[in-house]
Design a protein around this motif. Structure first.
Motif, PDB file in Angstrom:
ATOM      1  N   ARG A 222      -9.010  34.831  36.599  1.00  0.00           N
ATOM      2  CA  ARG A 222      -8.742  33.512  36.023  1.00  0.00           C
ATOM      3  C   ARG A 222      -9.833  33.087  35.045  1.00  0.00           C
ATOM      4  O   ARG A 222      -9.815  31.965  34.552  1.00  0.00           O
ATOM      5  N   LEU A 223     -10.763  33.978  34.765  1.00  0.00           N
ATOM      6  CA  LEU A 223     -11.949  33.581  34.015  1.00  0.00           C
ATOM      7  C   LEU A 223     -11.849  33.830  32.523  1.00  0.00           C
ATOM      8  O   LEU A 223     -12.395  33.069  31.726  1.00  0.00           O
ATOM      9  N   HIS A 224     -11.131  34.888  32.101  1.00  0.00           N
ATOM     10  CA  HIS A 224     -11.211  35.226  30.675  1.00  0.00           C
ATOM     11  C   HIS A 224      -9.915  35.778  30.078  1.00  0.00           C
ATOM     12  O   HIS A 224      -9.630  35.553  28.910  1.00  0.00           O
ATOM     13  N   GLN A 225      -9.102  36.503  30.843  1.00  0.00           N
ATOM     14  CA  GLN A 225      -8.000  37.230  30.226  1.00  0.00           C
ATOM     15  C   GLN A 225      -6.962  36.312  29.582  1.00  0.00           C
ATOM     16  O   GLN A 225      -6.502  36.585  28.464  1.00  0.00           O
ATOM     17  N   HIS A 226      -6.573  35.235  30.256  1.00  0.00           N
ATOM     18  CA  HIS A 226      -5.519  34.385  29.686  1.00  0.00           C
ATOM     19  C   HIS A 226      -6.007  33.617  28.473  1.00  0.00           C
ATOM     20  O   HIS A 226      -5.218  33.269  27.595  1.00  0.00           O
ATOM     21  N   TYR A 227      -7.317  33.372  28.378  1.00  0.00           N
ATOM     22  CA  TYR A 227      -7.852  32.702  27.191  1.00  0.00           C
ATOM     23  C   TYR A 227      -7.780  33.613  25.965  1.00  0.00           C
ATOM     24  O   TYR A 227      -7.642  33.145  24.838  1.00  0.00           O
ATOM     25  N   ARG A 228      -7.882  34.922  26.198  1.00  0.00           N
ATOM     26  CA  ARG A 228      -7.898  35.879  25.097  1.00  0.00           C
ATOM     27  C   ARG A 228      -6.506  36.325  24.670  1.00  0.00           C
ATOM     28  O   ARG A 228      -6.358  36.975  23.637  1.00  0.00           O
ATOM     29  N   GLU A 229      -5.506  35.998  25.439  1.00  0.00           N
ATOM     30  CA  GLU A 229      -4.174  36.543  25.182  1.00  0.00           C
ATOM     31  C   GLU A 229      -3.630  36.248  23.790  1.00  0.00           C
ATOM     32  O   GLU A 229      -2.901  37.084  23.234  1.00  0.00           O
ATOM     33  N   THR A 235      -0.500  42.864  24.980  1.00  0.00           N
ATOM     34  CA  THR A 235      -1.369  43.318  26.071  1.00  0.00           C
ATOM     35  C   THR A 235      -1.198  42.433  27.294  1.00  0.00           C
ATOM     36  O   THR A 235      -1.050  42.925  28.424  1.00  0.00           O
ATOM     37  N   GLY A 236      -1.216  41.122  27.081  1.00  0.00           N
ATOM     38  CA  GLY A 236      -1.029  40.203  28.201  1.00  0.00           C
ATOM     39  C   GLY A 236       0.312  40.388  28.879  1.00  0.00           C
ATOM     40  O   GLY A 236       0.423  40.344  30.116  1.00  0.00           O
ATOM     41  N   ARG A 237       1.345  40.613  28.081  1.00  0.00           N
ATOM     42  CA  ARG A 237       2.683  40.829  28.638  1.00  0.00           C
ATOM     43  C   ARG A 237       2.729  42.088  29.490  1.00  0.00           C
ATOM     44  O   ARG A 237       3.299  42.104  30.584  1.00  0.00           O
TER      45      ARG A 237
END
Length: 293
Positions: A222-229, A235-237
Protein backbone atom coordinates in the motif's frame (compact mmCIF):
# COMPACT_ATOMS: atom_id res chain seq x y z
CA UNK A 1 44.52 -8.39 -12.41
CA UNK A 2 45.06 -6.30 -15.54
CA UNK A 3 42.60 -8.22 -17.73
CA UNK A 4 39.37 -9.38 -16.14
CA UNK A 5 35.76 -10.35 -16.73
CA UNK A 6 32.94 -9.18 -14.45
CA UNK A 7 29.62 -11.03 -14.45
CA UNK A 8 26.82 -9.24 -12.59
CA UNK A 9 23.19 -10.28 -12.03
CA UNK A 10 20.01 -8.33 -12.56
CA UNK A 11 17.87 -7.60 -9.52
CA UNK A 12 14.34 -6.85 -8.45
CA UNK A 13 13.79 -4.38 -5.64
CA UNK A 14 10.97 -3.74 -3.16
CA UNK A 15 9.30 -7.17 -3.70
CA UNK A 16 5.99 -5.53 -2.88
CA UNK A 17 6.00 -3.75 0.49
CA UNK A 18 9.77 -3.55 1.12
CA UNK A 19 10.31 -0.17 -0.49
CA UNK A 20 14.07 0.60 -0.79
CA UNK A 21 14.71 -2.26 1.65
CA UNK A 22 14.30 -5.66 -0.05
CA UNK A 23 16.10 -6.97 -3.12
CA UNK A 24 16.43 -10.25 -4.99
CA UNK A 25 19.25 -11.17 -7.41
CA UNK A 26 18.04 -12.72 -10.66
CA UNK A 27 19.70 -15.08 -13.13
CA UNK A 28 20.05 -12.58 -15.96
CA UNK A 29 23.55 -11.17 -16.36
CA UNK A 30 25.60 -8.38 -17.83
CA UNK A 31 29.25 -9.13 -18.58
CA UNK A 32 31.98 -6.49 -18.63
CA UNK A 33 35.47 -7.27 -19.93
CA UNK A 34 38.14 -4.88 -18.63
CA UNK A 35 41.66 -4.53 -19.99
CA UNK A 36 44.24 -2.16 -18.54
CA UNK A 37 46.03 -0.34 -21.37
CA UNK A 38 48.88 2.12 -21.64
CA UNK A 39 46.66 5.20 -21.92
CA UNK A 40 43.23 6.53 -22.81
CA UNK A 41 39.74 5.06 -22.59
CA UNK A 42 37.85 2.86 -25.05
CA UNK A 43 34.32 1.63 -24.29
CA UNK A 44 32.41 -0.79 -26.50
CA UNK A 45 28.75 -1.61 -25.83
CA UNK A 46 26.86 -4.62 -27.15
CA UNK A 47 23.19 -5.63 -26.94
CA UNK A 48 21.11 -3.39 -24.62
CA UNK A 49 22.22 0.22 -24.91
CA UNK A 50 24.11 -0.32 -28.14
CA UNK A 51 22.94 2.01 -30.89
CA UNK A 52 19.54 3.43 -31.69
CA UNK A 53 17.40 5.26 -29.16
CA UNK A 54 18.94 3.24 -26.28
CA UNK A 55 22.48 4.31 -27.12
CA UNK A 56 24.56 4.80 -23.96
CA UNK A 57 27.68 6.99 -23.74
CA UNK A 58 31.08 5.49 -24.46
CA UNK A 59 33.19 8.10 -22.69
CA UNK A 60 33.97 8.94 -19.06
CA UNK A 61 30.25 9.44 -18.35
CA UNK A 62 29.51 5.74 -18.93
CA UNK A 63 28.16 4.40 -15.63
CA UNK A 64 30.57 1.45 -15.46
CA UNK A 65 33.50 3.78 -16.04
CA UNK A 66 32.31 6.24 -13.39
CA UNK A 67 31.88 3.47 -10.81
CA UNK A 68 35.25 1.90 -11.68
CA UNK A 69 36.98 5.27 -11.33
CA UNK A 70 35.25 5.85 -7.97
CA UNK A 71 36.41 2.49 -6.61
CA UNK A 72 39.95 3.03 -7.87
CA UNK A 73 40.03 6.50 -6.31
CA UNK A 74 38.80 5.08 -3.00
CA UNK A 75 41.41 2.31 -3.06
CA UNK A 76 44.24 4.55 -4.20
CA UNK A 77 45.02 3.15 -7.63
CA UNK A 78 45.04 4.79 -11.07
CA UNK A 79 44.97 2.58 -14.18
CA UNK A 80 46.95 4.29 -16.97
CA UNK A 81 44.32 3.39 -19.57
CA UNK A 82 41.23 1.22 -19.92
CA UNK A 83 39.45 -0.77 -22.59
CA UNK A 84 35.92 -1.93 -21.64
CA UNK A 85 33.64 -4.28 -23.57
CA UNK A 86 30.12 -4.26 -22.09
CA UNK A 87 27.76 -7.09 -23.02
CA UNK A 88 24.35 -6.02 -21.68
CA UNK A 89 21.64 -8.64 -21.32
CA UNK A 90 19.70 -6.79 -18.62
CA UNK A 91 17.11 -4.58 -20.35
CA UNK A 92 17.44 -0.89 -19.60
CA UNK A 93 14.79 1.14 -17.76
CA UNK A 94 12.56 -1.86 -17.08
CA UNK A 95 12.88 -2.21 -13.29
CA UNK A 96 15.46 -5.01 -13.35
CA UNK A 97 18.37 -3.10 -11.86
CA UNK A 98 20.35 -2.36 -15.01
CA UNK A 99 21.92 0.82 -13.61
CA UNK A 100 22.76 -0.87 -10.30
CA UNK A 101 24.34 -3.76 -12.21
CA UNK A 102 26.47 -1.30 -14.18
CA UNK A 103 27.60 0.40 -10.98
CA UNK A 104 28.35 -2.90 -9.26
CA UNK A 105 30.36 -4.17 -12.22
CA UNK A 106 32.46 -1.01 -12.14
CA UNK A 107 32.98 -1.20 -8.38
CA UNK A 108 33.93 -4.89 -8.57
CA UNK A 109 36.36 -4.19 -11.43
CA UNK A 110 37.98 -1.38 -9.46
CA UNK A 111 38.46 -3.62 -6.44
CA UNK A 112 39.97 -6.34 -8.63
CA UNK A 113 42.36 -3.92 -10.33
CA UNK A 114 43.46 -2.74 -6.89
CA UNK A 115 43.95 -6.32 -5.69
CA UNK A 116 41.26 -6.01 -3.00
CA UNK A 117 38.42 -8.36 -2.12
CA UNK A 118 34.92 -6.88 -2.03
CA UNK A 119 33.92 -5.67 1.42
CA UNK A 120 31.22 -3.67 3.19
CA UNK A 121 32.58 -0.45 1.74
CA UNK A 122 31.69 -1.75 -1.74
CA UNK A 123 28.00 -1.62 -0.74
CA UNK A 124 28.48 1.98 0.35
CA UNK A 125 30.26 3.00 -2.85
CA UNK A 126 27.63 1.36 -5.06
CA UNK A 127 24.66 2.68 -3.11
CA UNK A 128 25.99 6.24 -3.30
CA UNK A 129 25.29 6.18 -7.04
CA UNK A 130 21.71 4.93 -6.56
CA UNK A 131 20.70 6.68 -3.33
CA UNK A 132 19.51 3.33 -1.94
CA UNK A 133 21.14 -0.06 -1.59
CA UNK A 134 18.47 -2.65 -2.45
CA UNK A 135 19.35 -3.30 -6.12
CA UNK A 136 23.08 -2.74 -5.70
CA UNK A 137 23.33 -5.03 -2.67
CA UNK A 138 21.44 -7.79 -4.48
CA UNK A 139 23.79 -7.57 -7.45
CA UNK A 140 26.82 -7.51 -5.18
CA UNK A 141 25.86 -10.25 -2.74
CA UNK A 142 23.37 -12.42 -4.62
CA UNK A 143 20.36 -14.12 -3.06
CA UNK A 144 17.85 -12.11 -1.04
CA UNK A 145 19.03 -8.92 0.67
CA UNK A 146 17.85 -6.55 3.36
CA UNK A 147 19.19 -3.03 2.89
CA UNK A 148 19.10 0.04 5.10
CA UNK A 149 20.77 3.40 5.61
CA UNK A 150 21.98 4.64 8.99
CA UNK A 151 23.07 8.30 9.15
CA UNK A 152 24.21 8.28 5.54
CA UNK A 153 25.92 4.90 5.76
CA UNK A 154 24.45 2.13 3.61
CA UNK A 155 24.32 -1.45 4.84
CA UNK A 156 23.01 -4.76 3.56
CA UNK A 157 22.49 -8.24 4.93
CA UNK A 158 22.31 -11.27 2.67
CA UNK A 159 19.75 -13.99 3.41
CA UNK A 160 19.25 -17.27 1.59
CA UNK A 161 15.89 -17.41 -0.20
CA UNK A 162 13.80 -20.57 0.08
CA UNK A 163 14.98 -23.07 -2.56
CA UNK A 164 11.46 -23.58 -3.96
CA UNK A 165 11.09 -19.96 -5.10
CA UNK A 166 11.15 -19.61 -8.88
CA UNK A 167 10.86 -15.99 -10.07
CA UNK A 168 9.08 -15.16 -13.30
CA UNK A 169 9.31 -11.72 -14.90
CA UNK A 170 6.90 -10.20 -17.41
CA UNK A 171 8.76 -7.49 -19.32
CA UNK A 172 6.77 -4.96 -21.36
CA UNK A 173 8.14 -3.12 -24.39
CA UNK A 174 7.74 0.28 -22.70
CA UNK A 175 10.36 1.87 -20.44
CA UNK A 176 10.09 3.66 -17.15
CA UNK A 177 12.29 6.16 -15.33
CA UNK A 178 12.96 5.62 -11.63
CA UNK A 179 13.30 9.38 -11.19
CA UNK A 180 9.95 10.01 -12.86
CA UNK A 181 8.07 7.34 -10.94
CA UNK A 182 9.54 8.48 -7.62
CA UNK A 183 8.11 11.87 -8.45
CA UNK A 184 4.64 10.31 -8.31
CA UNK A 185 5.05 9.27 -4.68
CA UNK A 186 3.44 11.47 -2.03
CA UNK A 187 5.48 13.14 0.69
CA UNK A 188 3.25 11.55 3.33
CA UNK A 189 1.14 8.39 3.53
CA UNK A 190 -1.65 7.43 5.94
CA UNK A 191 -0.42 5.93 9.20
CA UNK A 192 -2.53 2.83 8.57
CA UNK A 193 -0.76 2.24 5.24
CA UNK A 194 2.66 2.68 6.84
CA UNK A 195 1.78 0.18 9.58
CA UNK A 196 0.41 -2.25 6.99
CA UNK A 197 3.65 -1.98 4.97
CA UNK A 198 5.82 -2.62 8.04
CA UNK A 199 3.90 -5.77 8.88
CA UNK A 200 3.91 -7.08 5.32
CA UNK A 201 7.63 -6.37 4.89
CA UNK A 202 8.39 -8.44 7.97
CA UNK A 203 6.12 -11.17 6.63
CA UNK A 204 7.88 -11.00 3.26
CA UNK A 205 11.23 -11.80 4.90
CA UNK A 206 9.67 -14.87 6.53
CA UNK A 207 7.89 -15.96 3.34
CA UNK A 208 10.94 -15.54 1.12
CA UNK A 209 13.27 -17.46 3.43
CA UNK A 210 11.08 -19.95 5.28
CA UNK A 211 7.46 -20.31 4.16
CA UNK A 212 6.69 -19.50 0.50
CA UNK A 213 3.02 -20.40 1.06
CA UNK A 214 2.70 -16.91 2.56
CA UNK A 215 4.11 -15.07 -0.47
CA UNK A 216 0.74 -13.79 -1.70
CA UNK A 217 -0.18 -11.82 1.45
CA UNK A 218 3.50 -11.02 2.10
CA UNK A 219 3.90 -9.15 -1.20
CA UNK A 220 0.82 -6.94 -0.82
CA UNK A 221 1.72 -3.25 -0.92
CA UNK A 222 0.00 0.00 0.00
CA UNK A 223 3.05 2.23 0.08
CA UNK A 224 4.11 2.91 -3.50
CA UNK A 225 2.75 0.73 -6.31
CA UNK A 226 -0.70 2.30 -6.75
CA UNK A 227 0.79 5.81 -6.72
CA UNK A 228 3.05 4.87 -9.63
CA UNK A 229 0.41 3.14 -11.73
CA UNK A 230 -0.37 6.19 -13.93
CA UNK A 231 3.14 5.78 -15.40
CA UNK A 232 2.38 2.21 -16.55
CA UNK A 233 -1.30 1.22 -16.31
CA UNK A 234 -0.70 -2.09 -18.11
CA UNK A 235 1.73 -3.14 -15.39
CA UNK A 236 -0.74 -2.36 -12.62
CA UNK A 237 -3.47 -4.27 -14.43
CA UNK A 238 -1.25 -7.34 -14.84
CA UNK A 239 -0.24 -7.28 -11.16
CA UNK A 240 -3.91 -7.22 -10.15
CA UNK A 241 -4.86 -9.97 -12.62
CA UNK A 242 -2.09 -12.26 -11.40
CA UNK A 243 -2.83 -11.63 -7.74
CA UNK A 244 -6.51 -12.38 -8.35
CA UNK A 245 -5.32 -15.70 -9.80
CA UNK A 246 -3.36 -16.44 -6.62
CA UNK A 247 0.11 -15.43 -7.88
CA UNK A 248 2.39 -13.31 -5.67
CA UNK A 249 2.96 -10.58 -8.27
CA UNK A 250 4.54 -7.19 -7.69
CA UNK A 251 5.96 -4.30 -9.67
CA UNK A 252 9.69 -4.99 -10.09
CA UNK A 253 11.52 -2.01 -8.66
CA UNK A 254 10.32 1.19 -10.29
CA UNK A 255 8.66 -0.83 -13.07
CA UNK A 256 7.32 -1.42 -15.58
CA UNK A 257 8.36 -5.11 -15.37
CA UNK A 258 6.17 -7.38 -13.26
CA UNK A 259 7.82 -9.86 -10.89
CA UNK A 260 5.93 -13.02 -9.95
CA UNK A 261 7.32 -15.09 -7.09
CA UNK A 262 6.20 -18.63 -7.87
CA UNK A 263 7.16 -22.13 -6.79
CA UNK A 264 6.54 -23.72 -10.19
CA UNK A 265 7.98 -21.17 -12.64
CA UNK A 266 4.60 -20.66 -14.31
CA UNK A 267 2.13 -17.79 -14.44
CA UNK A 268 -1.42 -18.31 -15.72
CA UNK A 269 -2.43 -16.81 -19.08
CA UNK A 270 -4.39 -13.91 -17.58
CA UNK A 271 -5.74 -11.25 -19.92
CA UNK A 272 -3.32 -8.55 -18.83
CA UNK A 273 -0.20 -10.48 -19.83
CA UNK A 274 -0.67 -9.84 -23.55
CA UNK A 275 2.24 -7.81 -24.91
CA UNK A 276 4.62 -8.78 -22.08
CA UNK A 277 7.63 -11.05 -22.58
CA UNK A 278 7.41 -13.74 -19.90
CA UNK A 279 10.71 -15.21 -18.67
CA UNK A 280 11.44 -17.62 -15.84
CA UNK A 281 14.68 -16.66 -14.09
CA UNK A 282 16.59 -18.47 -11.38
CA UNK A 283 17.59 -16.69 -8.20
CA UNK A 284 21.25 -15.75 -8.58
CA UNK A 285 22.90 -16.99 -5.40
CA UNK A 286 26.47 -15.84 -6.11
CA UNK A 287 26.24 -12.12 -6.82
CA UNK A 288 28.93 -10.33 -8.81
CA UNK A 289 31.81 -12.52 -9.98
CA UNK A 290 35.24 -11.42 -11.21
CA UNK A 291 37.61 -13.70 -13.08
CA UNK A 292 40.86 -13.13 -14.93
CA UNK A 293 40.90 -13.51 -18.69
Amino acid sequence: MTALRVTVPASSANLGPGFDALGLALGLHDVVEVQVTDAGLKVEVFDAGAGGVEDVPTDETHLVVRALRRACQYLGVTPPGLHLRCFNKIPHARGLGSSAAAVVSGIAAGYALAGHSLDGDAVQLAAEFEGHADNAAASLLGGFVLAWCDHGRFHAERLTPHPSIRPVVAVPPVKSSTEATRGLLPAEVPHADAAFSAGRTALAVHALTTDPSLLLPATEDRLHQHYREPAYPGTGRLVRDLRAAGVAATVSGAGPTVLALTTDGIIPPVAGVEGFEVIELAVDQAGVRVTSR
